[in-house]
Write a protein that holds these residues in place. Structure first.
Motif, PDB file in Angstrom:
ATOM      1  N   ASP A  31       0.862  -1.187   0.000  1.00  0.00           N
ATOM      2  CA  ASP A  31       0.000   0.000   0.000  1.00  0.00           C
ATOM      3  C   ASP A  31       0.896   1.233   0.000  1.00  0.00           C
ATOM      4  N   ASP A  39      -2.495   5.122   7.956  1.00  0.00           N
ATOM      5  CA  ASP A  39      -3.098   4.513   6.777  1.00  0.00           C
ATOM      6  C   ASP A  39      -3.651   3.129   7.107  1.00  0.00           C
ATOM      7  N   VAL A  40      -2.895   2.351   7.874  1.00  0.00           N
ATOM      8  CA  VAL A  40      -3.369   1.028   8.301  1.00  0.00           C
ATOM      9  C   VAL A  40      -4.649   1.163   9.119  1.00  0.00           C
ATOM     10  N   ALA A  59      -6.883   3.381   9.022  1.00  0.00           N
ATOM     11  CA  ALA A  59      -8.017   3.797   8.209  1.00  0.00           C
ATOM     12  C   ALA A  59      -8.545   2.679   7.318  1.00  0.00           C
ATOM     13  N   LYS A  60      -7.723   1.653   7.034  1.00  0.00           N
ATOM     14  CA  LYS A  60      -8.094   0.652   6.030  1.00  0.00           C
ATOM     15  C   LYS A  60      -8.410  -0.731   6.591  1.00  0.00           C
ATOM     16  N   TYR A  61      -7.854  -1.078   7.755  1.00  0.00           N
ATOM     17  CA  TYR A  61      -7.933  -2.459   8.210  1.00  0.00           C
ATOM     18  C   TYR A  61      -8.532  -2.527   9.608  1.00  0.00           C
ATOM     19  N   ARG A  62      -9.178  -3.649   9.888  1.00  0.00           N
ATOM     20  CA  ARG A  62      -9.806  -3.868  11.187  1.00  0.00           C
ATOM     21  C   ARG A  62      -9.173  -5.092  11.844  1.00  0.00           C
ATOM     22  N   THR A 115       1.606  -5.759   9.414  1.00  0.00           N
ATOM     23  CA  THR A 115       1.791  -4.499   8.692  1.00  0.00           C
ATOM     24  C   THR A 115       3.180  -3.953   9.007  1.00  0.00           C
TER      25      THR A 115
END
Length: 376
Positions: free
Chosen positions: A49, A146-147, A149-152, A132
């Motif tokens: 990413d 960024d992580v 915001a994108k991953y749970r 990550t």
């Protein structure tokens, strides 16, 4: 070399100096591609990413069979600069230690995470494992933002070196400015408004506020909030009254303290000083802020970490808080309970940096057991 030493040596050999800290720094591209290749060979789903052009996070997932919890393992892959180091990217092993830039901060933790994820991903777990390797932790933390915001995930472990201590809390920070405004005038004119002299009363009030904060309510692991004057500038030349003076302030915060509160504290100081000196003209500005972090020590992940660490190390591990800020706050702010636990060594940001290799192997084993328990 054993597998852990070889992997860590390979990571240290890759220049990943953060270019926002050191103009012309190599950035995270090469090390992200190496990590991605290593994890893909281990059987994980891997992708990059881009956080900024040429500066990616590397993301890897081992999918479970379904119905289990997801655990996120995180580590930053950028480093600070190498000034004063003779051979920063030539890893050297001596007396059970590996030396080189990033060996301690924090490629040791990244290596331990990679080994653990590779070992655990074939164990038939129900939950997902997410790793990550993030960019830009050493400057603005954009990679983990960024992580977040994108991953749970149901919980997260950041493998920063903690000397085998379990960190469940750390402070946040707010950067602020106060600008006093005078009027440029020839130095021979008596009574002109001196912006630098007016900052004196503000500094006195700031010292009083810091004493008040230090004596105020305290977090059980972090103590109290605090502030300090970091930078000051003003004036044009010796023969003139200064038209402006700018003071930069760092406010360290504990859970329950907000950026708005920190800004209001300074606004109240300006009001008090202006009441005593009507000639004062001043403004308060808020800059970058990052929140504090606190995870209950009896949450599922801290309990598992303490149990498996004690089994691996042969003793209980301390549960503590630290005064500095980390990426853990970005994940916690996104609703992911987060802790820090990592290897032993010294020399973060220093000319000599090393990590204890046995502690890296121990962390890899602890992380593997935690993954198996959490994602089972």
């Amino acid at each position: 070399m054993d597998t852990a030493t070889r992997l860590l040596a390979d990571l240290v050999a890759i220049d990943s100096v953060n270019p926002d800290l050191v103009p012309g720094g190599a950035g995270e591209g090469a090390i992200a591609r190496f990590i991605a290749g290593w994890l893909a060979e281990a059987g994980l789903e891997v992708w990059l990413d881009e956080v900024r052009p040429g500066r990616p996070n590397v993301i890897a997932r081992a999918r479970g069979s379904g119905g289990g919890r997801t655990l996120l393992l995180n580590g930053h892959i950028d480093t600070v600069g190498v000034a004063g180091m003779a051979a920063p990217h030539q890893p050297a092993v001596r007396d059970g230690r590996l030396y080189g830039r990033g060996a301690y901060d924090m490629k040791c933790g990244v290596a331990a995470c990679m080994l653990a994820v590779a070992a655990a991903q074939s164990r038939g777990l129900r939950g997902d494992i997410l790793f990550t390797g993030v960019a830009d932790e050493e400057y603005a933390g954009l990679g983990t933002l960024d992580v977040a915001a994108k991953y749970r995930a149901d919980a997260a472990l950041i493998a920063e070196p903690t000397e085998h201590e379990l960190v469940v809390a750390h402070k946040g920070f707010v950067w602020l400015e106060i600008e006093t405004q005078g009027a440029a005038a020839h130095g021979s004119i008596p009574g002109a408004v001196d912006a630098i002299a007016q900052m004196g009363a503000v500094l006195t009030e700031l010292s009083a506020l810091n004493r008040q904060l230090l004596a105020g309510p305290a977090h059980p692991l972090l103590g109290s909030g605090s502030l300090h004057a970091s930078l000051i500038s003003g004036g044009q030349e010796l023969s003139s009254y200064p038209a402006r003076c700018v003071l930069s302030i760092e406010r360290r915060s504990i859970p329950g303290e907000s950026p708005a509160q920190a800004e209001a504290e300074l606004a109240a100081i300006v009001e008090r000083v202006a009441a005593a000196d009507p000639s004062l003209r001043a403004v308060v500005r808020r800059g970058v802020d990052r929140p504090p972090m606190s995870t209950p020590s009896d949450a599922p992940l801290p309990l598992l970490l303490r149990r498996h660490a004690a089994e691996q190390l042969g003793h209980d591990v301390p549960v503590t808080g630290v005064p500095y800020w980390t990426d853990a706050a970005s994940l916690a702010a996104a609703g992911i309970p987060t802790v820090l636990f990592g290897p032993c060594g010294t020399g973060a940001h220093a000319a000599e940096e090393w990590v204890d290799l046995e502690s890296v192997r121990q962390c890899a084993a602890i992380y593997t057991r935690v993954i198996e328990s959490f994602c089972a």
